[in-house]
Design an enzyme around this catalytic site. Sequence first.
Site, mmCIF file in Angstrom:
data_model
loop_
_atom_site.group_PDB
_atom_site.id
_atom_site.type_symbol
_atom_site.label_atom_id
_atom_site.label_comp_id
_atom_site.label_asym_id
_atom_site.label_seq_id
_atom_site.Cartn_x
_atom_site.Cartn_y
_atom_site.Cartn_z
ATOM 1 N N CYS A 15 0.829 -1.201 0.000
ATOM 2 C CA CYS A 15 0.000 0.000 0.000
ATOM 3 C C CYS A 15 0.869 1.259 0.000
ATOM 4 O O CYS A 15 1.409 1.644 1.047
ATOM 5 C CB CYS A 15 -0.920 -0.003 1.220
ATOM 6 S SG CYS A 15 -1.966 1.464 1.337
ATOM 7 N N CYS A 51 -0.273 4.101 2.485
ATOM 8 C CA CYS A 51 -0.023 3.913 3.920
ATOM 9 C C CYS A 51 1.465 3.948 4.258
ATOM 10 O O CYS A 51 1.876 4.573 5.228
ATOM 11 C CB CYS A 51 -0.603 2.582 4.379
ATOM 12 S SG CYS A 51 -2.355 2.412 4.090
ATOM 13 N N ASP A 52 2.252 3.237 3.466
ATOM 14 C CA ASP A 52 3.640 3.012 3.840
ATOM 15 C C ASP A 52 4.625 3.932 3.135
ATOM 16 O O ASP A 52 5.796 3.985 3.508
ATOM 17 C CB ASP A 52 4.012 1.547 3.562
ATOM 18 C CG ASP A 52 3.144 0.586 4.364
ATOM 19 O OD1 ASP A 52 2.668 0.997 5.439
ATOM 20 O OD2 ASP A 52 2.938 -0.559 3.929
#
Length: 598
Positions: free
Chosen positions: A411, A414-415
């Site tokens: 992702c 997100c990361d």
Amino acid sequence: MLDNQLIEQLKQYFERLQKDVVLALEPGEHEKREELKGMLEGIASASPRVTFAEVAAHSAREETTGISGSESETESSSQMDGLSFSVISDGEATGIRFRGIPGGHEFNSLILAILQAGGVPVRLDEDVIDMMAGLNGVLHFETVVSLDCHNCPDVVQTLNSLSLVSPAIRHDMIDGAVYPDVVKKYNVQGVPAVFLNGEPFSSGKVDASTIISRLMERAVNQASSDQSSGESNPTAVSGTGKPGQDGKLIGAKADATASAKSDGSVGQASAESGKGSTPEIFDVAIIGGGPGGVAAAIYSARKGLKVTVIADRLGGQVKDTMDIENLVAIPSTTGPKLSGTLAEQLKAHGVVVREHLRVESMDDLGDVKSMRLNTGREVRSRTVIVATGARWREMNVPGEMENVGRGVAFCPHCDGPFFKGKDVAVIGGGNSGVEAALDLAGITKSVTVLEFAPDLKADQVLQDRMADRGNISVIKSAMTTEVLANEQGVTGLRYTDRESGDIRELKVDGVFVQIGLLPNSGFAEGFLEMNRMGEILVDEKCQTNVPGVFACGDVTNVPYKQIVVALGHGATASLSAFDYLIRHAAPEPAKAKAGAAA
């Protein structure tokens, strides 16, 4: 810190509170402490049932989490940082604790925790509640989050809910940006990163159903161990962290468990009988809670049929999509917002929803179909619609899964922030891969896209946008064979040049895998016919090889995996199931109901 409009909204939400809630701020000094106090005081101003309080140093950890003795002293000395607070319900610890200022996506997690601690029923299936209440010992979860992570709230909210219904569980949300020492201690390279009693539990995007399934396995193993040793549950824990008499829960957690079970909207497991009795028979059972499954459920419910949805999470993979601009009649929306709308529609149509559960196997009993859940419970229905969607495809190379959360991620939203100023690789040159590269290019030092085929598969408009970015490079005809890492995390990857056959290495700090999807059809293997890719084979009416069993959306061989396609496919499957029902007489006593529905 909170504007008047938001406080007015909170006042409406807090009208549902039935118990007093205290936001207990622990002692300590921090440059952002006053900012946190302002937030908590603003929230407390929205209801007389919500109070903000600063807790005295000598009793902070015991009062807010129910821990006493040497454990409390140890945690007090290491975590009294001035930016941690707990949620207290009617004077009893809930086990819910926030470390940092829960803004961004986590503000909703805090408000939900207040509502649930204040008596609003926890939305967990009754089977899940029963199994969680039986857990023994102390299970201390810590979830490291980023306030920009749209996957983190699901994990935080799930563990907070479990803390309310289980005497054994307590949970800390930790903002990784505020606590770099925790990030360093646990070597966090992706969020949400979950740790149980100081050991890794999960890293990166994880479904609530996965967390619950792992804990249910633990509960089953504990129950088996207790039975084999002839012991009863010796460590039932009260709301204050002390054993309850007669093995019963007392305090806030018992209240949360009772209110969850008494609320008809929570999982609605009451639609079934116990494991030892004959389960109720539905007209239509839908496996999956994405767009296809929800469309099928709504269409079926509007026919007057008795409908249940069994899903690991409502919204499915759509929940992970941030920007949706190709859904007809809706100019722009987000995955989380669309998922919320889908859930509201299910509720409005009276559909029995069993969330956070999975179907493990299916069987054809003739007039009805049987589905066995991961709780051991059986669900029966006259027709079944499989709408389980698909999941991210993995590379299946050495070093990939071993380094998830240590540099390997799926992702970019997100990361990506964890790789600010670093070099990363994106595996896959389709739309998702190029979109990930564009997203990461604004954060990282450089992005290298590796595509297996001789040419990129992404839409030309995306390729043109990527060509305009100076820090994105592309390697075609590249087959990734290994992710390289050391004790700190990913250091690079090894790939084969498919044209020359040469083996080469690329030094990167992170690898984002974006190579497509795999259908979630494993539970139906051997029961339903599938193609070589595991997609369930259906005809133009969504019929499978088993009469009365239909399938729709990304789990099938429908050629285009799009939200709008899944919606239409779900409606088709529902109409086909209804046609099947009116053409096949129902066994008594369901016959009368089916006739009325027709």
